[in-house]
Design an enzyme around this catalytic site. Structure first.
Site, PDB file in Angstrom:
ATOM      1  N   SER A   1       0.920  -0.833   0.238  1.00 45.73           N
ATOM      2  CA  SER A   1       0.230   0.051  -0.131  1.00 45.73           C
ATOM      3  C   SER A   1       0.987   1.412  -0.238  1.00 45.73           C
ATOM      4  O   SER A   1       1.908   1.105   0.579  1.00 45.73           O
ATOM      5  CB  SER A   1      -0.988   0.173   1.100  1.00 45.73           C
ATOM      6  OG  SER A   1      -1.436  -0.580   1.133  1.00 45.73           O
TER       7      SER A   1
HETATM    8  N1  SAH Z   1      -0.319  -5.354   4.076  1.00 39.80           N
HETATM    9  C1  SAH Z   1       0.063  -5.608   2.403  1.00 39.80           C
HETATM   10  C2  SAH Z   1      -0.839  -5.450   1.279  1.00 39.80           C
HETATM   11  C3  SAH Z   1      -1.276  -6.651   0.480  1.00 39.80           C
HETATM   12  S1  SAH Z   1      -1.681  -6.508  -0.811  1.00 39.80           S
HETATM   13  C4  SAH Z   1       1.680  -4.952   2.148  1.00 39.80           C
HETATM   14  O1  SAH Z   1       2.001  -4.266   3.455  1.00 39.80           O
HETATM   15  O2  SAH Z   1       1.656  -5.622   1.270  1.00 39.80           O
HETATM   16  C5  SAH Z   1      -3.718  -7.135  -0.139  1.00 39.80           C
HETATM   17  C6  SAH Z   1      -3.568  -8.361   0.365  1.00 39.80           C
HETATM   18  O3  SAH Z   1      -3.747  -9.657   0.477  1.00 39.80           O
HETATM   19  C7  SAH Z   1      -2.601  -8.994  -0.548  1.00 39.80           C
HETATM   20  O4  SAH Z   1      -0.952 -10.233  -0.571  1.00 39.80           O
HETATM   21  C8  SAH Z   1      -3.392 -10.922  -1.147  1.00 39.80           C
HETATM   22  O5  SAH Z   1      -3.173 -11.262  -1.907  1.00 39.80           O
HETATM   23  C9  SAH Z   1      -4.010 -10.774   0.419  1.00 39.80           C
HETATM   24  N2  SAH Z   1      -5.780 -11.003   0.217  1.00 39.80           N
HETATM   25  C10 SAH Z   1      -6.618 -10.530  -0.852  1.00 39.80           C
HETATM   26  N3  SAH Z   1      -7.356 -12.015  -0.358  1.00 39.80           N
HETATM   27  C11 SAH Z   1      -7.357 -12.345   1.042  1.00 39.80           C
HETATM   28  C12 SAH Z   1      -8.347 -13.231   1.821  1.00 39.80           C
HETATM   29  N4  SAH Z   1      -9.513 -13.879   1.386  1.00 39.80           N
HETATM   30  N5  SAH Z   1      -7.453 -13.732   2.853  1.00 39.80           N
HETATM   31  C13 SAH Z   1      -6.008 -13.738   3.181  1.00 39.80           C
HETATM   32  N6  SAH Z   1      -5.933 -12.863   2.392  1.00 39.80           N
HETATM   33  C14 SAH Z   1      -5.749 -11.935   1.458  1.00 39.80           C
END
Ligand code: SAH
Length: 231
Positions: A75
């Site tokens: 993010s």
């Molecule tokens: N907080 C993270 C942002 C990652 S983007 C950072 O600092 O890098 C969002 C993430 O959510 C992705 O890695 C995606 O694979 C994950 N995601 C999407 N749906 C999900 C679910 N149902 N359960 C767990 N993770 C999920």
């Protein structure tokens, strides 16, 4: 002396100044005008450049989301700061995070809370995040692979389990399981809305009687929360 490290520390400080200014400028909209001292300390401490693929390092200290592989993103630093501040973490808190991704937000939370439980559905991303967090000596984190929309599973699953919940992927609706696992007095931040369009960052508070109050904070764009059952 390590010149590269000094440069990154400096870049992180400059970025943080920008984020602090942006928090102030958007305060009318978000209701959040300032970052608390512990949040500032956490953001100045966590080396964001170690949470992006080597090819993205030159942009690690710009205020933008960046690709982390598998079609996912780390993010924008301003959004990380805002969501972290909205949670109003206390040192004794147990936090559930959905969407570990790079592990960067997890690391920020780990500096502010007693323990962080984080769920990621893509095993490759979870594996790299675990390595990074271990390398930084953050041992108050537990990462699990699975669908976070169902909440923290297994033996630890229970109603009223977590003081704070943060979802870092956009949900069509606030997942019921996460509301159930939130303690009375707890706070949950989640982007809500359709995939790949503008979504609504929401802050939900559960009162002592279990009633939920929700407010819209800011329009945002997150990658979708992929719910296994809906597939
Ligand atoms: N907080 C993270 C942002 C990652 S983007 C950072 O600092 O890098 C969002 C993430 O959510 C992705 O890695 C995606 O694979 C994950 N995601 C999407 N749906 C999900 C679910 N149902 N359960 C767990 N993770 C999920």
């Amino acid at each position: 002396m390590n010149g590269a490290i000094d440069t990154e520390d400096e870049a992180r400080r400059v970025l943080l100044e920008r984020v602090v200014a942006e928090i102030w400028e958007t305060g009318m909209l978000t209701g959040c005008y300032e970052l608390s001292a512990p949040v500032v300390r956490a953001l100045v401490t966590v080396p964001r450049h170690l949470f992006v693929p080597p090819g993205q390092r030159p942009w690690a200290y710009t205020d933008t989301a960046l690709g982390i592989g598998c079609g996912q993103t780390i993010s924008q630093p301003f959004i990380v700061a805002l969501m972290t501040e909205l949670l109003a973490l206390r040192p004794e808190d147990e936090v559930l995070e959905i969407g570990t991704g790079s592990g960067y937000q997890t690391a920020v939370l780990a500096h502010l809370a007693r323990r962080v439980y984080s769920m990621e559905r893509i095993p490759e991303l979870a594996a790299v995040a675990v390595q990074r967090l271990q390398a930084l000596g953050l041992d108050n984190v537990e990462i699990r692979i699975g669908d976070g929309a169902q909440g923290w599973s297994g033996a630890g699953a229970a109603v009223d389990r977590f003081d704070r919940v943060m979802v870092t992927a956009a949900a069509a609706e606030v997942p019921e399981a996460l509301l159930r696992q939130l303690k009375p007095g707890g706070r949950l931040v989640v982007p809500v809305g359709p995939p790949h369009r503008t979504q609504d960052l929401r802050l939900l508070c559960k009162d002592a009687r279990g009633q939920i109050e929700s407010r819209s904070v800011l329009p945002v764009v997150f990658v979708p929360l992929v719910e296994e059952r809906a597939a």
